[in-house]
Design a protein around this motif. Structure first.
Motif, PDB file in Angstrom:
ATOM      1  N   ARG A 209      17.373  12.396 -36.949  1.00 48.66           N
ATOM      2  CA  ARG A 209      16.847  11.637 -38.083  1.00 48.66           C
ATOM      3  C   ARG A 209      17.867  11.625 -39.200  1.00 48.66           C
ATOM      4  N   PHE A 210      18.068  10.429 -39.769  1.00 50.56           N
ATOM      5  CA  PHE A 210      19.149  10.208 -40.711  1.00 50.56           C
ATOM      6  C   PHE A 210      18.594   9.744 -42.048  1.00 50.56           C
ATOM      7  N   ASN A 211      19.223  10.195 -43.132  1.00 53.13           N
ATOM      8  CA  ASN A 211      18.867   9.740 -44.476  1.00 53.13           C
ATOM      9  C   ASN A 211      19.892   8.730 -44.958  1.00 53.13           C
ATOM     10  N   ALA A 212      19.485   7.486 -45.080  1.00 52.47           N
ATOM     11  CA  ALA A 212      20.405   6.450 -45.528  1.00 52.47           C
ATOM     12  C   ALA A 212      20.482   6.438 -47.051  1.00 52.47           C
ATOM     13  N   ALA A 213      21.644   6.028 -47.555  1.00 56.76           N
ATOM     14  CA  ALA A 213      21.837   5.887 -49.001  1.00 56.76           C
ATOM     15  C   ALA A 213      21.738   4.413 -49.364  1.00 56.76           C
ATOM     16  N   THR A 214      21.079   4.113 -50.479  1.00 56.22           N
ATOM     17  CA  THR A 214      20.969   2.715 -50.902  1.00 56.22           C
ATOM     18  C   THR A 214      21.456   2.558 -52.333  1.00 56.22           C
ATOM     19  N   GLY A 215      22.013   1.390 -52.615  1.00 53.45           N
ATOM     20  CA  GLY A 215      22.469   1.068 -53.965  1.00 53.45           C
ATOM     21  C   GLY A 215      21.481   0.123 -54.644  1.00 53.45           C
ATOM     22  N   THR A 216      21.816  -0.284 -55.844  1.00 58.24           N
ATOM     23  CA  THR A 216      20.962  -1.179 -56.622  1.00 58.24           C
ATOM     24  C   THR A 216      20.696  -2.472 -55.852  1.00 58.24           C
ATOM     25  N   GLY A 217      19.420  -2.888 -55.791  1.00 55.54           N
ATOM     26  CA  GLY A 217      19.076  -4.140 -55.136  1.00 55.54           C
ATOM     27  C   GLY A 217      18.714  -3.966 -53.669  1.00 55.54           C
ATOM     28  N   TYR A 218      18.891  -2.754 -53.182  1.00 50.13           N
ATOM     29  CA  TYR A 218      18.562  -2.470 -51.783  1.00 50.13           C
ATOM     30  C   TYR A 218      17.540  -1.336 -51.742  1.00 50.13           C
ATOM     31  N   SER A 219      16.651  -1.353 -50.755  1.00 45.04           N
ATOM     32  CA  SER A 219      15.663  -0.278 -50.713  1.00 45.04           C
ATOM     33  C   SER A 219      15.317   0.071 -49.274  1.00 45.04           C
ATOM     34  N   LEU A 220      14.574   1.156 -49.132  1.00 45.47           N
ATOM     35  CA  LEU A 220      14.151   1.621 -47.826  1.00 45.47           C
ATOM     36  C   LEU A 220      12.798   1.015 -47.492  1.00 45.47           C
ATOM     37  N   ARG A 221      12.593   0.595 -46.270  1.00 47.42           N
ATOM     38  CA  ARG A 221      11.263   0.152 -45.842  1.00 47.42           C
ATOM     39  C   ARG A 221      10.544   1.379 -45.301  1.00 47.42           C
ATOM     40  N   ARG A 294      41.509  -6.184 -25.759  1.00 49.17           N
ATOM     41  CA  ARG A 294      40.211  -5.535 -25.919  1.00 49.17           C
ATOM     42  C   ARG A 294      39.225  -6.479 -26.597  1.00 49.17           C
ATOM     43  N   GLY A 295      38.053  -6.585 -26.023  1.00 47.18           N
ATOM     44  CA  GLY A 295      36.984  -7.370 -26.646  1.00 47.18           C
ATOM     45  C   GLY A 295      35.861  -6.452 -27.083  1.00 47.18           C
ATOM     46  N   THR A 296      35.358  -6.677 -28.286  1.00 44.08           N
ATOM     47  CA  THR A 296      34.299  -5.828 -28.856  1.00 44.08           C
ATOM     48  C   THR A 296      33.115  -6.681 -29.293  1.00 44.08           C
ATOM     49  N   LEU A 297      31.932  -6.194 -29.037  1.00 50.79           N
ATOM     50  CA  LEU A 297      30.692  -6.816 -29.515  1.00 50.79           C
ATOM     51  C   LEU A 297      29.860  -5.735 -30.177  1.00 50.79           C
ATOM     52  N   PHE A 298      29.214  -6.062 -31.289  1.00 58.17           N
ATOM     53  CA  PHE A 298      28.297  -5.100 -31.886  1.00 58.17           C
ATOM     54  C   PHE A 298      27.296  -5.814 -32.773  1.00 58.17           C
ATOM     55  N   GLN A 299      26.058  -5.472 -32.605  1.00 57.08           N
ATOM     56  CA  GLN A 299      25.017  -5.945 -33.503  1.00 57.08           C
ATOM     57  C   GLN A 299      24.159  -4.768 -33.879  1.00 57.08           C
ATOM     58  N   GLY A 300      24.282  -4.361 -35.132  1.00 54.59           N
ATOM     59  CA  GLY A 300      23.489  -3.213 -35.558  1.00 54.59           C
ATOM     60  C   GLY A 300      23.975  -2.664 -36.871  1.00 54.59           C
ATOM     61  N   GLY A 301      23.287  -1.644 -37.351  1.00 54.79           N
ATOM     62  CA  GLY A 301      23.586  -1.089 -38.655  1.00 54.79           C
ATOM     63  C   GLY A 301      24.668  -0.027 -38.602  1.00 54.79           C
ATOM     64  N   LYS A 302      25.383   0.109 -39.718  1.00 49.26           N
ATOM     65  CA  LYS A 302      26.309   1.243 -39.867  1.00 49.26           C
ATOM     66  C   LYS A 302      25.697   2.188 -40.879  1.00 49.26           C
ATOM     67  N   LYS A 303      25.074   3.219 -40.368  1.00 49.39           N
ATOM     68  CA  LYS A 303      24.280   4.121 -41.206  1.00 49.39           C
ATOM     69  C   LYS A 303      25.106   4.880 -42.218  1.00 49.39           C
ATOM     70  N   ALA A 304      26.375   5.122 -41.918  1.00 55.20           N
ATOM     71  CA  ALA A 304      27.190   5.966 -42.793  1.00 55.20           C
ATOM     72  C   ALA A 304      27.577   5.229 -44.071  1.00 55.20           C
ATOM     73  N   GLU A 305      27.472   3.893 -44.077  1.00 54.89           N
ATOM     74  CA  GLU A 305      27.821   3.130 -45.273  1.00 54.89           C
ATOM     75  C   GLU A 305      26.588   2.958 -46.163  1.00 54.89           C
ATOM     76  N   THR A 306      26.807   2.871 -47.464  1.00 57.51           N
ATOM     77  CA  THR A 306      25.712   2.648 -48.405  1.00 57.51           C
ATOM     78  C   THR A 306      24.977   1.372 -48.019  1.00 57.51           C
ATOM     79  N   ASN A 307      23.662   1.428 -47.998  1.00 57.25           N
ATOM     80  CA  ASN A 307      22.768   0.325 -47.609  1.00 57.25           C
ATOM     81  C   ASN A 307      22.732   0.089 -46.099  1.00 57.25           C
TER      82      ASN A 307
END
Lengths: 362, 362, 362
Positions: A209-221, A294-307
């Protein structure tokens, strides 16, 4: 024993489709406009056996950043291996070390051909590392095999066991923990001879379980302490002389949503991977050459970054690594990218980048 | 190879004209009131040949500052020399290293007699260093001469080539680059025997564009990316036993103006230099003594500081360096200064300072 | 000579009276809720004789913190010993080093049985260290005795002289000085053979003026530059096999008051100490065991923390140190604490904590 390596880069060579807003903070902070030369990694490794059953591995990075201050010394690895048996097949690794999740994450950047790790699996852990306790098991002969494969020619990952298990903080290397619970990881991998060529196949997964950090204008659901879990499969064909690596992971983790939810962080599905083809040519230009694609695909969140921004990455990298000397490698690459910006409001950016790197090993 | 040196200072001894507001942030953060002991430099150098054609030089400073936090490990040098020929006469230096502009800038602080570098030429580059690629050429015999002169007795600069050329970021060591263009530098110097004494004469110049930072109440006149260019001449007579060094530079660079323009940063003219006379006396007090006198003049901006304040510096330093052992030197100096404060509103301050330094070489 | 040690901790094991708000920032930042694994200390020591009369001792800590950034390399020790005589009985120590005030302060954390230093004497100096000049004297035979006692079995402090005198900044290690005056310290200690067991008794005291920092809602009563002075007595009976240590100090220093004055910082009285009983059992479990019990009392301010909060500490620690190998020690302890929180509004907290530490020596 004192050794290390340094990567100097210049990413601003001409390309067919320049986009000054094409950046990738996780991969390389020297991408995008207002950049020239950069030191991407400046490593010094102090390692040694302090007892027949205890060895240490201490690796600060001297190219870390605190705010506007570049080139500060901050830890990467700092761990002890405690061997449980005389043959060193069973061991505990205590401290900050790489999480056994993904072959490319475990492979040293000094051995990787591509400039940056793929977004898909590297988004799992900040700096690929966590603070915790890990257990590794590998039979003696496989330990030897891992050692034989871990060099700049064969580009192995080093020995993270055939079986790897671990518990760790889960908020990323060099960051304060944010909850009382631990992440857990498990990995199984097996390198074997297939005809005349080494092949390695592996599976791995983690949960926490991870605690995300959010900045102004962004929030946790809902609340924080979100589910963060992934499973991945790995296939490696070592370059003797033709090589291939592919990894793919699926899971869920902190991420901004799409549409109406593009300012709400929640645990959301993610998936992605990469495939790389390479060919090693020895005894040319006084050394060896390794062209790769090299080919890369990714769809998803980067939890370590703010928001925990949601990324949509499609990237193709064509490059050549020229191993001039053991001490000196030059890599050039041309990257065709369609990726989400690392900066709010996280726009999608397309473009090409021509990059060059000089790597010095010592 | 592991070595280094440390400079411990105490600047608050009695003087004839004490001025608590007489500070010099570029030179020594331990000047002015509310100071006692200070560690000015705490260096550790790891260097070595990793191949007959490749050597590395890694030097963090452990007395760097981030905000209120003193004594953080931050890079100074971190480069590789790649020799292009077997005689090592031609080489590329890749990484963060000193910019070949000014003899005193290139000379190690462990070899300098005066406490701080002169404002005139040292204002060219933050920490004298930049990240980039440099080319150096020197014939074998001159390389040997550079090596013979680079010690605490003769106080040479070390080998930065007879010819030095380079391109680099231009925003200062350990700082983010702020534009896409590079600075360029060229230097020519020649050390030769004049009678029984070594003499060195050199010229150098650089050109680039710099982005100045401004705080509240200060602004840029026109845009940023200002012209930043200087030319300098150097004359060194090595202390055998009498020595003399003089350098002078003219140019233009980011600077506050005078009068009505004293809150406007623009590229403005600058000029300044210094001359130093010294005399080496061996076999006294168990070691050797080097009395010296140095006069410095400078009128111009210091681009690396916020608001690029305009300095008017007239300074006379009388000192004695006592080389007790190879491992231990004590220097005392009396400084008569008339200089602009490093803090807004950048008042002119006059006063005297008595300083003592213990230097340990290891 | 390169060596060091690292302490990995986990403080969140079950206890009979858990209190998530029981924290102790001076002792261990990994106490309290939202914590899991922690690296408490990550030390690397470079030491050596650079001349028969000069030796250096350089010790950065790689587990220091700047804001949210963990594991930054910041100095602990960085000093040179300059021996005044050939027998090395008289010496000057120049640089940042431990202040000779309190046996436990001087003892290496790698040798201490208890997890953290006692609040009573450790509140004297941030990180136990200051930048200054110290004089130490010890006769040759006592120097040898200090050396013989300084190991993980006998748990000595190392050689800080029979007589120790010093002047230093007084605002704490790695922090800017805040006034022009110096602190002064004096210490006398004597280790002697009492029957078959070594005993050491000592007295010490210091005086200076300290500038406290205050946050919103807190203020200074009168001006800053407050009297900061303490005297302490020490008794050590080395564990051969039974051991005992007791220290007590009284004095005054910056502190919040009680009642109406609980937001006012002034120089106020303080007192406190600790007593520890231990018993060494060799040749068990493949190594040696050292059970210990320590009781701590402290009432007074911690000047190094913002607002110099007043602490009331009563703590009992029961633990066992298991020295498995020279390279590897595991310690477990159960702590019963009644202490003031390190965070405003500085409430009193009661609770128990179960802790485990793995220490690796290299």
């Amino acid at each position: 024993k004192l050794r290390g390596y340094t990567q100097f880069r210049y990413n601003r060579l001409p390309s067919f489709q320049r986009n000054d807003d094409l950046i990738n903070e996780q991969g390389d902070r020297f991408l995008g406009k207002n950049n020239s030369f950069g030191i991407r990694r400046a490593r010094l490794i102090i390692s040694g056996d302090v007892h027949e059953r205890v060895s240490v591995y201490l690796q600060p990075d001297f190219a870390s950043v605190i705010g506007e201050q570049f080139n500060v010394a901050i830890l990467r690895d700092w761990y002890a291996d405690i061997f449980l048996d005389a043959k060193k097949e069973f061991r505990l690794r205590v401290g900050q070390s790489k999480v056994p999740f993904g072959f490319e994450n475990l492979q040293s950047s000094s051995n990787r051909a591509a400039f940056d790790r793929n977004d898909a699996l590297n988004s799992a852990f900040r700096d690929e590392r966590e603070l915790g306790v890990f257990f590794y098991w590998a039979p003696e002969e496989i330990r030897q095999r891992f050692a034989d494969l871990a060099n700049s020619k064969l580009k192995g990952s080093g020995d993270y066991g055939v079986v790897g298990l671990g518990v760790f903080n889960g908020q990323g290397a060099n960051r304060p923990e944010r909850n009382d619970n631990l992440h857990a990881v498990a990995r199984f991998t097996w390198p074997f001879l297939f005809g005349k060529q080494y092949v390695e196949a592996g599976v791995q997964g983690y949960y926490g379980r991870f605690n995300a950090a959010t900045g102004t204008g962004y929030s946790l659901r809902g609340g924080n302490d979100m589910v963060d879990a992934r499973a991945a499969a790995t296939l490696v064909i070592y370059p003797q002389p033709i090589g291939f690596v592919a990894e793919y992971n699926v899971g869920r983790g902190p991420s901004l949503g799409e549409g109406d939810e593009n300012t709400l962080v929640a645990s959301r599905p993610l998936h992605g991977g990469y495939a790389q083809l390479m060919y090693r040519v020895d005894n040319v230009l006084g050394g060896s050459l390794l062209p790769y694609v090299r080919g890369t695909l990714f769809q998803g969140g980067k939890k370590a970054e703010t928001n925990a921004p949601r990324y949509d990455v499609r990237e193709l990298e064509l490059g050549v690594e020229w191993q001039i000397l053991k001490a000196l490698e030059v890599t050039g690459a041309y990257v065709l990218a369609d990726r989400t910006s690392s900066r709010a409001p996280y726009e999608q950016e397309q473009g090409h980048v021509t990059r060059i790197q000089v790597q010095v090993n010592y």
